[in-house]
Design a protein around this motif. Structure first.
Motif, PDB file in Angstrom:
ATOM      1  N   ASP A 103      14.782  -6.708 -15.587  1.00 37.38           N
ATOM      2  CA  ASP A 103      13.407  -6.554 -15.735  1.00 37.38           C
ATOM      3  C   ASP A 103      12.891  -6.232 -14.299  1.00 37.38           C
ATOM      4  OD1 ASP A 103      12.605  -6.847 -18.646  1.00 37.38           O
ATOM      5  OD2 ASP A 103      13.590  -8.555 -18.459  1.00 37.38           O
ATOM      6  N   ILE A 104      11.647  -6.207 -13.958  1.00 40.28           N
ATOM      7  CA  ILE A 104      11.205  -5.704 -12.629  1.00 40.28           C
ATOM      8  C   ILE A 104      10.007  -6.407 -12.375  1.00 40.28           C
ATOM      9  CG2 ILE A 104      10.422  -3.791 -11.160  1.00 40.28           C
ATOM     10  CD1 ILE A 104      11.965  -1.884 -13.046  1.00 40.28           C
ATOM     11  N   PHE A 105      10.018  -7.051 -11.224  1.00 41.68           N
ATOM     12  CA  PHE A 105       9.068  -7.966 -10.439  1.00 41.68           C
ATOM     13  C   PHE A 105       8.460  -7.532  -9.077  1.00 41.68           C
ATOM     14  CE2 PHE A 105      11.933 -10.011 -13.523  1.00 41.68           C
ATOM     15  CZ  PHE A 105      10.687 -10.862 -14.195  1.00 41.68           C
ATOM     16  N   ILE A 106       7.279  -6.924  -9.055  1.00 43.29           N
ATOM     17  CA  ILE A 106       6.882  -6.211  -7.900  1.00 43.29           C
ATOM     18  C   ILE A 106       5.556  -7.213  -7.431  1.00 43.29           C
ATOM     19  CG2 ILE A 106       5.666  -4.435  -7.069  1.00 43.29           C
ATOM     20  CD1 ILE A 106       6.578  -2.717  -9.651  1.00 43.29           C
ATOM     21  N   CYS A 107       5.496  -7.490  -6.235  1.00 43.80           N
ATOM     22  CA  CYS A 107       4.554  -8.102  -5.265  1.00 43.80           C
ATOM     23  C   CYS A 107       3.805  -7.093  -4.463  1.00 43.80           C
ATOM     24  CB  CYS A 107       5.302  -9.356  -4.443  1.00 43.80           C
ATOM     25  SG  CYS A 107       4.020 -10.207  -3.564  1.00 43.80           S
ATOM     26  N   GLU A 108       2.573  -6.889  -4.752  1.00 42.66           N
ATOM     27  CA  GLU A 108       1.647  -6.123  -3.925  1.00 42.66           C
ATOM     28  C   GLU A 108       1.179  -6.881  -2.891  1.00 42.66           C
ATOM     29  OE1 GLU A 108       0.320  -3.664  -1.740  1.00 42.66           O
ATOM     30  OE2 GLU A 108       1.099  -2.487  -3.324  1.00 42.66           O
ATOM     31  N   ASN A 109       1.354  -6.757  -1.645  1.00 42.95           N
ATOM     32  CA  ASN A 109       1.081  -7.462  -0.680  1.00 42.95           C
ATOM     33  C   ASN A 109      -0.397  -6.849  -0.016  1.00 42.95           C
ATOM     34  OD1 ASN A 109       2.347  -9.798  -0.166  1.00 42.95           O
ATOM     35  ND2 ASN A 109       3.925  -8.805   1.064  1.00 42.95           N
ATOM     36  N   GLY A 110      -0.743  -5.511  -0.418  1.00 43.42           N
ATOM     37  CA  GLY A 110      -1.796  -5.130   0.223  1.00 43.42           C
ATOM     38  C   GLY A 110      -3.173  -5.258  -0.151  1.00 43.42           C
ATOM     39  N   GLY A 111      -3.487  -6.154  -1.049  1.00 42.68           N
ATOM     40  CA  GLY A 111      -4.825  -6.566  -1.470  1.00 42.68           C
ATOM     41  C   GLY A 111      -5.097  -5.741  -3.008  1.00 42.68           C
ATOM     42  N   SER A 167      12.840  -2.653 -20.690  1.00 43.47           N
ATOM     43  CA  SER A 167      12.622  -3.346 -19.478  1.00 43.47           C
ATOM     44  C   SER A 167      10.992  -3.730 -19.185  1.00 43.47           C
ATOM     45  CB  SER A 167      13.111  -2.830 -17.951  1.00 43.47           C
ATOM     46  OG  SER A 167      14.514  -2.647 -18.314  1.00 43.47           O
ATOM     47  N   ASN A 168      11.017  -4.796 -19.022  1.00 45.57           N
ATOM     48  CA  ASN A 168       9.360  -5.342 -18.545  1.00 45.57           C
ATOM     49  C   ASN A 168       9.312  -5.046 -17.100  1.00 45.57           C
ATOM     50  OD1 ASN A 168       8.314  -6.420 -20.850  1.00 45.57           O
ATOM     51  ND2 ASN A 168      10.027  -8.195 -20.787  1.00 45.57           N
ATOM     52  N   VAL A 169       7.864  -4.614 -16.803  1.00 48.77           N
ATOM     53  CA  VAL A 169       7.604  -4.595 -15.212  1.00 48.77           C
ATOM     54  C   VAL A 169       6.407  -5.388 -14.840  1.00 48.77           C
ATOM     55  CG1 VAL A 169       6.845  -2.724 -13.577  1.00 48.77           C
ATOM     56  CG2 VAL A 169       8.499  -2.079 -15.084  1.00 48.77           C
ATOM     57  N   TRP A 170       6.554  -6.597 -14.355  1.00 50.96           N
ATOM     58  CA  TRP A 170       5.601  -7.263 -13.983  1.00 50.96           C
ATOM     59  C   TRP A 170       4.846  -6.880 -12.554  1.00 50.96           C
ATOM     60  CZ3 TRP A 170       4.153 -11.211 -17.394  1.00 50.96           C
ATOM     61  CH2 TRP A 170       4.858 -11.505 -18.525  1.00 50.96           C
ATOM     62  N   VAL A 171       3.774  -6.563 -12.263  1.00 52.20           N
ATOM     63  CA  VAL A 171       3.143  -6.315 -11.224  1.00 52.20           C
ATOM     64  C   VAL A 171       2.168  -7.541 -10.769  1.00 52.20           C
ATOM     65  CG1 VAL A 171       1.834  -4.597  -9.812  1.00 52.20           C
ATOM     66  CG2 VAL A 171       3.338  -4.038 -11.958  1.00 52.20           C
ATOM     67  N   ALA A 172       2.313  -8.144  -9.505  1.00 54.73           N
ATOM     68  CA  ALA A 172       1.403  -9.089  -9.092  1.00 54.73           C
ATOM     69  C   ALA A 172       0.532  -8.686  -7.760  1.00 54.73           C
ATOM     70  CB  ALA A 172       2.112 -10.209  -8.758  1.00 54.73           C
ATOM     71  N   CYS A 173      -0.550  -9.232  -7.991  1.00 54.46           N
ATOM     72  CA  CYS A 173      -1.421  -9.177  -6.753  1.00 54.46           C
ATOM     73  C   CYS A 173      -1.208 -10.411  -5.727  1.00 54.46           C
ATOM     74  CB  CYS A 173      -2.662  -8.756  -7.093  1.00 54.46           C
ATOM     75  SG  CYS A 173      -3.863  -8.558  -5.643  1.00 54.46           S
ATOM     76  N   ALA A 174      -0.681 -10.152  -4.632  1.00 54.17           N
ATOM     77  CA  ALA A 174      -0.522 -11.514  -3.744  1.00 54.17           C
ATOM     78  C   ALA A 174      -1.882 -11.869  -3.341  1.00 54.17           C
ATOM     79  CB  ALA A 174       0.374 -11.087  -2.440  1.00 54.17           C
ATOM     80  N   SER A 175      -2.055 -13.204  -2.992  1.00 57.77           N
ATOM     81  CA  SER A 175      -3.315 -13.823  -2.756  1.00 57.77           C
ATOM     82  C   SER A 175      -3.676 -13.419  -1.266  1.00 57.77           C
ATOM     83  CB  SER A 175      -3.206 -15.295  -3.014  1.00 57.77           C
ATOM     84  OG  SER A 175      -2.164 -15.955  -2.404  1.00 57.77           O
ATOM     85  N   ASP A 176      -2.611 -13.078  -0.332  1.00 55.13           N
ATOM     86  CA  ASP A 176      -2.614 -12.835   0.833  1.00 55.13           C
ATOM     87  C   ASP A 176      -1.331 -11.970   1.305  1.00 55.13           C
ATOM     88  OD1 ASP A 176      -3.722 -12.576   3.586  1.00 55.13           O
ATOM     89  OD2 ASP A 176      -3.752 -14.655   3.877  1.00 55.13           O
ATOM     90  N   ASN A 177      -1.657 -11.236   2.506  1.00 53.55           N
ATOM     91  CA  ASN A 177      -0.183 -10.636   2.898  1.00 53.55           C
ATOM     92  C   ASN A 177       0.952 -11.707   3.005  1.00 53.55           C
ATOM     93  OD1 ASN A 177       1.897  -9.251   4.030  1.00 53.55           O
ATOM     94  ND2 ASN A 177       0.674  -7.961   5.183  1.00 53.55           N
ATOM     95  N   LEU A 178       1.676 -12.093   2.162  1.00 55.95           N
ATOM     96  CA  LEU A 178       2.785 -12.885   2.320  1.00 55.95           C
ATOM     97  C   LEU A 178       4.143 -12.629   2.889  1.00 55.95           C
ATOM     98  CD1 LEU A 178       2.722 -13.864  -1.609  1.00 55.95           C
ATOM     99  CD2 LEU A 178       1.313 -14.965   0.285  1.00 55.95           C
ATOM    100  N   ARG A 205       1.039  -1.436   0.219  1.00 51.47           N
ATOM    101  CA  ARG A 205      -0.033   0.077   0.225  1.00 51.47           C
ATOM    102  C   ARG A 205       0.902   1.266  -0.092  1.00 51.47           C
ATOM    103  NH1 ARG A 205      -4.321  -2.303   4.592  1.00 51.47           N
ATOM    104  NH2 ARG A 205      -4.890  -4.029   3.294  1.00 51.47           N
ATOM    105  N   ASN A 206       1.989   1.277  -0.856  1.00 55.26           N
ATOM    106  CA  ASN A 206       2.774   2.327  -0.680  1.00 55.26           C
ATOM    107  C   ASN A 206       3.141   2.628  -2.124  1.00 55.26           C
ATOM    108  OD1 ASN A 206       4.241   0.033  -0.663  1.00 55.26           O
ATOM    109  ND2 ASN A 206       6.062   0.946   0.052  1.00 55.26           N
ATOM    110  N   SER A 207       2.078   2.840  -3.115  1.00 59.03           N
ATOM    111  CA  SER A 207       2.410   2.998  -4.470  1.00 59.03           C
ATOM    112  C   SER A 207       3.332   4.191  -4.932  1.00 59.03           C
ATOM    113  CB  SER A 207       0.994   3.095  -5.373  1.00 59.03           C
ATOM    114  OG  SER A 207       0.314   4.373  -4.592  1.00 59.03           O
ATOM    115  N   GLN A 208       3.071   5.355  -4.114  1.00 70.91           N
ATOM    116  CA  GLN A 208       3.940   6.305  -4.576  1.00 70.91           C
ATOM    117  C   GLN A 208       5.427   6.150  -4.408  1.00 70.91           C
ATOM    118  OE1 GLN A 208       3.058   9.257  -6.223  1.00 70.91           O
ATOM    119  NE2 GLN A 208       5.221   9.506  -6.606  1.00 70.91           N
ATOM    120  N   ASP A 209       5.887   5.408  -3.449  1.00 70.79           N
ATOM    121  CA  ASP A 209       7.349   4.994  -3.006  1.00 70.79           C
ATOM    122  C   ASP A 209       7.771   4.067  -4.173  1.00 70.79           C
ATOM    123  OD1 ASP A 209       7.574   6.061  -0.620  1.00 70.79           O
ATOM    124  OD2 ASP A 209       6.962   4.423   0.440  1.00 70.79           O
TER     125      ASP A 209
END
Length: 361
Positions: A54-62, A110-121, A32-36
C-alpha cells in the motif's frame, strides 16, 4: 511493538486498523510535484503481484498542492480511483496532517493514502509522520521509501524484498539509473562515506549496467542505501528508531543508513529504479541554477553529520565546503558560493531543522 511512540500517539490511525496494511508500505514525500508522483504511481501499478503493498504519500507543499495532487491522481489516465473514506476521524491534536484521503490504484487493490502536512515537515518529517500511525498496525514488515521523481521497474520491489529476506538485511538499496535506456549506472545500492575526504560518493557511478558486479564487495562498501530507493525492514526501525528530522533535507538518509550499518545493508542488483534527480530540490541542474537553499542545507547538514559520526573529520569538512564555495565562484555562481559558506557557518553554530528565514526568502 511500537516504534518509539508514547501510547497516546498511536490512537489516531486514520482508519488503517479497518483496512490492514499490506506487507510493504511504500512511503513518498512530495513537494508541489504532482506529475512526478503520478508517474511514480503509474510505474508502481505495473509491479509484480508479490509482495503486496500500500502507498502512503505526504504532501509538504500546502493545501493547494495537496488538492492538485489528489485531482491529478484521480484524473482521466491517472493511476487512482477514490476509495472509501477513512472510518476514523483524524485528530489533528495527535498527528501532523490536516487532511487525509484514501484512494486505490486502478490496476490493483493497493490503497493509496494521500495526506496534507500541517507544515513543510521536510523529508524525514514526512516519512516519520506516516511511520507513527503505521507503527500501531501489525501487518506490514517493511517500508519502501521512494523519491517522488522515481519510476521503479516491475520487479524492483520484489528484488528488494527477496534480498532483505534471503540475506537478513536491515536496509536494501536498488540499482539507480538516470533513464530507463541508460547504459551506465548512477548508484549501485547506495553511498559510501570517504572518511579522508569528508564526503559521500555514489557506489558504482559510471559503471556499465550490463557488466557483472561483486555484490558482496558493494554491500561491504555501503554506508547507506540511496535515498531515492530505501527498503527498510520493520525490525530495523524498531532497533534504531525513525529518521532524524533535525536535518530537514539532505543527509538524513545517510545518517539513518549509517545507524543501521551494523545490522546489515544489502544491494538488490535486479531492483532497477529510474530517478530523474532533483526535480524537487533542483540538485541536478547546473551550478548557477541549483537553488541556494539546497546548497545551504547540503553544507549545513554535512557538518552536523560528521560531528555525529566522524567528529575528528570536522576540519576536513570545513576545507571541503570552502573548496565547493570557490568552485561555485569560479563557475559564475556567486550566490551559491555564498550559500555554501553560510551553510557551513550555520552548521558549525549548530543550526538544525527547517531554516525558516531562508525558506521565506
Amino acid at each position: 511493538m511500537t516504534i518509539g511512540l508514547k501510547a497516546s500517539e498511536t490512537d489516531a490511525s486514520y482508519g488503517l486498523a479497518e483496512d490492514l496494511v499490506s506487507e510493504v508500505a511504500v512511503l513518498i514525500v512530495g513537494y508541489r510535484n504532482s506529475q512526478d508522483i503520478v508517474d511514480c504511481l503509474l510505474a508502481l501499478s505495473r509491479a509484480t503481484a508479490s509482495p503486496a503493498f500500500d502507498i502512503f504519500i505526504c504532501e509538504n507543499g500546502g493545501d493547494d498542492a495537496y488538492h492538485r495532487l489528489v485531482d491529478a491522481l484521480i484524473s482521466k489516465g491517472g493511476p487512482c480511483l477514490r476509495g472509501q473514506s477513512p472510518g476514523i476521524a483524524i485528530d489533528c491534536n495527535t498527528n501532523r496532517f490536516t487532511d487525509v484521503e484514501r484512494l486505490v490504484l486502478r490496476a490493483r487493490s493497493s490503497n493509496v493514502w494521500v495526506a496534507c502536512a500541517s507544515d513543510n515537515l521536510g523529508y524525514a518529517g514526512g516519512i516519520n509522520a506516516w511511520l507513527r500511525p503505521l507503527s500501531a498496525i501489525p501487518t506490514w514488515q517493511a517500508i519502501w521509501i521512494l523519491n517522488p521523481d522515481t519510476q521503479p521497474t516491475e520487479s524492483a520491489l520484489a528484488a528488494l524484498h527477496q534480498r532483505a529476506e534471503s540475506g537478513r538485511k536491515a536496509m536494501v538499496g536498488s540499482t539507480i539509473l538516470d533513464s530507463l535506456d541508460a547504459d551506465h549506472v548512477r548508484f549501485r545500492g547506495g553511498l559510501s562515506w570517504q572518511k579522508l575526504a569528508a564526503r559521500d560518493v555514489a557506489i558504482g557511478l559510471g559503471d556499465l549496467l550490463n557488466v557483472s558486479c561483486n555484490i558482496a564487495a558493494i554491500e561491504d562498501a555501503m554506508d547507506s542505501p540511496s535515498g531515492a530507493s530505501m527498503y527498510v525492514t520493520r525490525w530495523c526501525i524498531e532497533r534504531i528508531g525513525m529518521m532524524d528530522e533535525s536535518y530537514f533535507l539532505f543527509y538524513e538518509d545517510m545518517d539513518w543508513g549509517l545507524r543501521a550499518r551494523h545490522l546489515g545493508l544489502g544491494y538488490a542488483a535486479d531492483s532497477i529504479v529510474v530517478h530523474k534527480r532533483g526535480t524537487t530540490t533542483g540538485s541536478a541542474r547546473g551550478s548557477s541554477a541549483i537553488p541556494v537553499l539546497s546548497v545551504y542545507l547540503q553544507h549545513r547538514n554535512c557538518v552536523r553529520f560528521v560531528r555525529r559520526h566522524f567528529p575528528w573529520s570536522v576540519p576536513l569538512r570545513i576545507a571541503v565546503s570552502l573548496l565547493y564555495a570557490l568552485r561555485f565562484l569560479l563557475q559564475g555562481a556567486p550566490n551559491n558560493s555564498r550559500a555554501a559558506i553560510e551553510g557551513l557557518v550555520a552548521g558549525l553554530r549548530g543550526e538544525i531543522g527547517r531554516p525558516k528565514e531562508r525558506m521565506a526568502q
